[in-house]
Design a protein around this motif. Sequence first.
Motif, PDB file in Angstrom:
ATOM      1  N   GLY A  49       0.739  -1.228  -0.086  1.00 48.50           N
ATOM      2  CA  GLY A  49      -0.114   0.018   0.007  1.00 48.50           C
ATOM      3  C   GLY A  49       0.742   1.212  -0.048  1.00 48.50           C
ATOM      4  O   GLY A  49       0.119   2.368   0.038  1.00 48.50           O
ATOM      5  N   ASN A  65       2.808   6.306  -7.743  1.00 49.47           N
ATOM      6  CA  ASN A  65       1.385   6.745  -7.178  1.00 49.47           C
ATOM      7  C   ASN A  65       1.623   8.443  -6.928  1.00 49.47           C
ATOM      8  O   ASN A  65       0.616   9.077  -6.838  1.00 49.47           O
ATOM      9  CB  ASN A  65       0.922   5.946  -6.005  1.00 49.47           C
ATOM     10  N   LYS A 156      -8.239  -1.731 -12.283  1.00 49.01           N
ATOM     11  CA  LYS A 156      -6.825  -2.440 -11.953  1.00 49.01           C
ATOM     12  C   LYS A 156      -5.648  -1.531 -12.251  1.00 49.01           C
ATOM     13  O   LYS A 156      -5.716  -0.916 -13.308  1.00 49.01           O
ATOM     14  CB  LYS A 156      -6.690  -3.855 -12.616  1.00 49.01           C
ATOM     15  N   LYS A 157      -4.659  -1.783 -11.467  1.00 47.75           N
ATOM     16  CA  LYS A 157      -3.523  -1.131 -11.654  1.00 47.75           C
ATOM     17  C   LYS A 157      -2.317  -1.821 -11.302  1.00 47.75           C
ATOM     18  O   LYS A 157      -2.203  -2.479 -10.422  1.00 47.75           O
ATOM     19  CB  LYS A 157      -3.413   0.352 -10.687  1.00 47.75           C
ATOM     20  N   GLN A 187       3.578  -3.900  -7.562  1.00 42.28           N
ATOM     21  CA  GLN A 187       2.436  -3.610  -6.991  1.00 42.28           C
ATOM     22  C   GLN A 187       1.194  -3.694  -7.673  1.00 42.28           C
ATOM     23  O   GLN A 187       1.027  -3.268  -9.056  1.00 42.28           O
ATOM     24  CB  GLN A 187       2.279  -2.044  -6.305  1.00 42.28           C
ATOM     25  N   TYR A 189      -3.111  -2.926  -7.811  1.00 49.62           N
ATOM     26  CA  TYR A 189      -4.324  -2.535  -7.176  1.00 49.62           C
ATOM     27  C   TYR A 189      -5.468  -3.220  -7.844  1.00 49.62           C
ATOM     28  O   TYR A 189      -5.748  -2.842  -9.108  1.00 49.62           O
ATOM     29  CB  TYR A 189      -4.588  -0.898  -7.171  1.00 49.62           C
ATOM     30  N   GLN A 190      -6.341  -3.987  -7.028  1.00 50.83           N
ATOM     31  CA  GLN A 190      -7.620  -4.553  -7.792  1.00 50.83           C
ATOM     32  C   GLN A 190      -8.649  -4.287  -7.071  1.00 50.83           C
ATOM     33  O   GLN A 190      -9.122  -4.822  -6.005  1.00 50.83           O
ATOM     34  CB  GLN A 190      -7.206  -6.095  -7.666  1.00 50.83           C
ATOM     35  N   LYS A 192     -10.584  -2.554  -3.884  1.00 51.38           N
ATOM     36  CA  LYS A 192     -10.096  -2.289  -3.128  1.00 51.38           C
ATOM     37  C   LYS A 192      -8.764  -2.975  -2.390  1.00 51.38           C
ATOM     38  O   LYS A 192      -8.388  -2.611  -1.205  1.00 51.38           O
ATOM     39  CB  LYS A 192     -11.327  -2.045  -1.800  1.00 51.38           C
ATOM     40  N   TRP A 193      -8.526  -4.123  -3.116  1.00 48.98           N
ATOM     41  CA  TRP A 193      -7.371  -5.009  -2.809  1.00 48.98           C
ATOM     42  C   TRP A 193      -6.057  -4.190  -3.136  1.00 48.98           C
ATOM     43  O   TRP A 193      -6.066  -3.746  -4.293  1.00 48.98           O
ATOM     44  CB  TRP A 193      -7.514  -6.304  -3.344  1.00 48.98           C
ATOM     45  N   ARG A 194      -5.076  -4.585  -2.384  1.00 50.42           N
ATOM     46  CA  ARG A 194      -3.646  -4.170  -2.689  1.00 50.42           C
ATOM     47  C   ARG A 194      -2.717  -5.174  -2.623  1.00 50.42           C
ATOM     48  O   ARG A 194      -2.771  -6.281  -1.679  1.00 50.42           O
ATOM     49  CB  ARG A 194      -3.165  -3.079  -1.488  1.00 50.42           C
ATOM     50  N   ARG A 246      -6.304  -4.542   2.097  1.00 51.15           N
ATOM     51  CA  ARG A 246      -7.524  -4.123   1.791  1.00 51.15           C
ATOM     52  C   ARG A 246      -8.146  -2.846   2.408  1.00 51.15           C
ATOM     53  O   ARG A 246      -7.760  -2.507   3.563  1.00 51.15           O
ATOM     54  CB  ARG A 246      -8.479  -5.195   1.941  1.00 51.15           C
ATOM     55  N   GLU A 247      -8.524  -2.007   1.647  1.00 51.23           N
ATOM     56  CA  GLU A 247      -9.448  -0.601   2.196  1.00 51.23           C
ATOM     57  C   GLU A 247     -10.715  -0.980   2.291  1.00 51.23           C
ATOM     58  O   GLU A 247     -11.542  -1.471   1.505  1.00 51.23           O
ATOM     59  CB  GLU A 247      -9.152   0.401   0.998  1.00 51.23           C
TER      60      GLU A 247
END
Length: 372
Positions: A49, A65, A156-157, A187, A189-190, A192-194, A246-247
């Motif tokens: 994160g 980021n 997705k990132k 990294q 990002y999917q 809210k998952w990291r 996770r956020e």
Amino acid sequence: MNRFSIYLTLCCVFVSLSSRAQFRKYSNEFLNIGAGARGLSMGGAQVAGVADGTAGYWNPAGLVNIKDDPQVNLMHAEYFAGIGKYDFVSVAFPSANNKRIIGITGLRFAVDDIMNTLFLVEPDGTLNYNNIQAFSSADYAFMLSFSQKLKETEKKKVHFGLNAKVIHRNVGKFAKAWGFGLDAGLQIYQGKWRFGVVGRDITSTFNTWSFSFTEREKEVLYLTNNEIPVKSTEMTAPRLVLGVGREFRISKKATLLAETNFDLTFDGKRNTVIIGDPVSVDPKIGLECNFNNVFFLRAGINNFQKALADGDTLNQKKVWIYQPSAGAGFRIQSVTIDYAFTNLANQSNPLFTHVFSLRLDMAGDKNKKKKN
């Protein structure tokens, strides 16, 4: 997830092969202290994160980021009642299209004003305090980071990063070492998952030591039954850090980020949760509550170990110990101040220290005009 799977597989294969070589355990350990009060207060659980300039330390993939403007991060900490001093500085420069970024990081951990008493005693046996001189034992690391977006959509990132690091260590005028190593990170990002993965010292970071003693110093060392060191090379084994976070939305203006990291070392058995030869696994857990991106509360736990229970020297009973941490942060426009209250020992024998760090987003004239 194809690129992620391929990269993770390559890292595992490389590290498993490298583990057969001979390495010095806990080599360059100053590089494992951490960077930034945010990361320290979250127990070092950062690889999935992290999204600011400290990513050059935790996971270079996270640097991308940072958008639009350069960012500066500063930190100073003192350990063991000010005996050890630790400094961190990083500068990150995004490209015009925000697809890639260059970062520069510097670290220094030092113990200053060490007394050299080699010549305290004169040949006639008298003490001459004028012969005492002070020196420093300092470790430095300089990292050049590159981070780039591999894929970025609404859902997705995927970001990739690479570190090239130079290490310099010196003990007064007596000993010096130079070393070089590489880190690589990813990294994802999917929603809210990291997800994050970092291969540290993937080329087996080395330090080449050289020593310099005068004839008089060699004589004193010989007469006091001390070995006179010669040139040597110190190898640091690769390690792999895996992270997932996770956020969670807890209100209209507040979110909670939870992250867990697994630090895999390949230099033999360590006192960790999972002990193996050559692989040991050390977990880290971190939480951050974000209030409208202005105020932050954080907590973390790391360094789980088994140790003898206090006062139980007879039964030799072992219990789990760990290092807790907590902290907070406050953001005012382009300035963010973070604080960490970290423990250098464990919950039963606390050695807490206060750590502050500063983040400055260098907003340029172009952004000021946009706001106007």
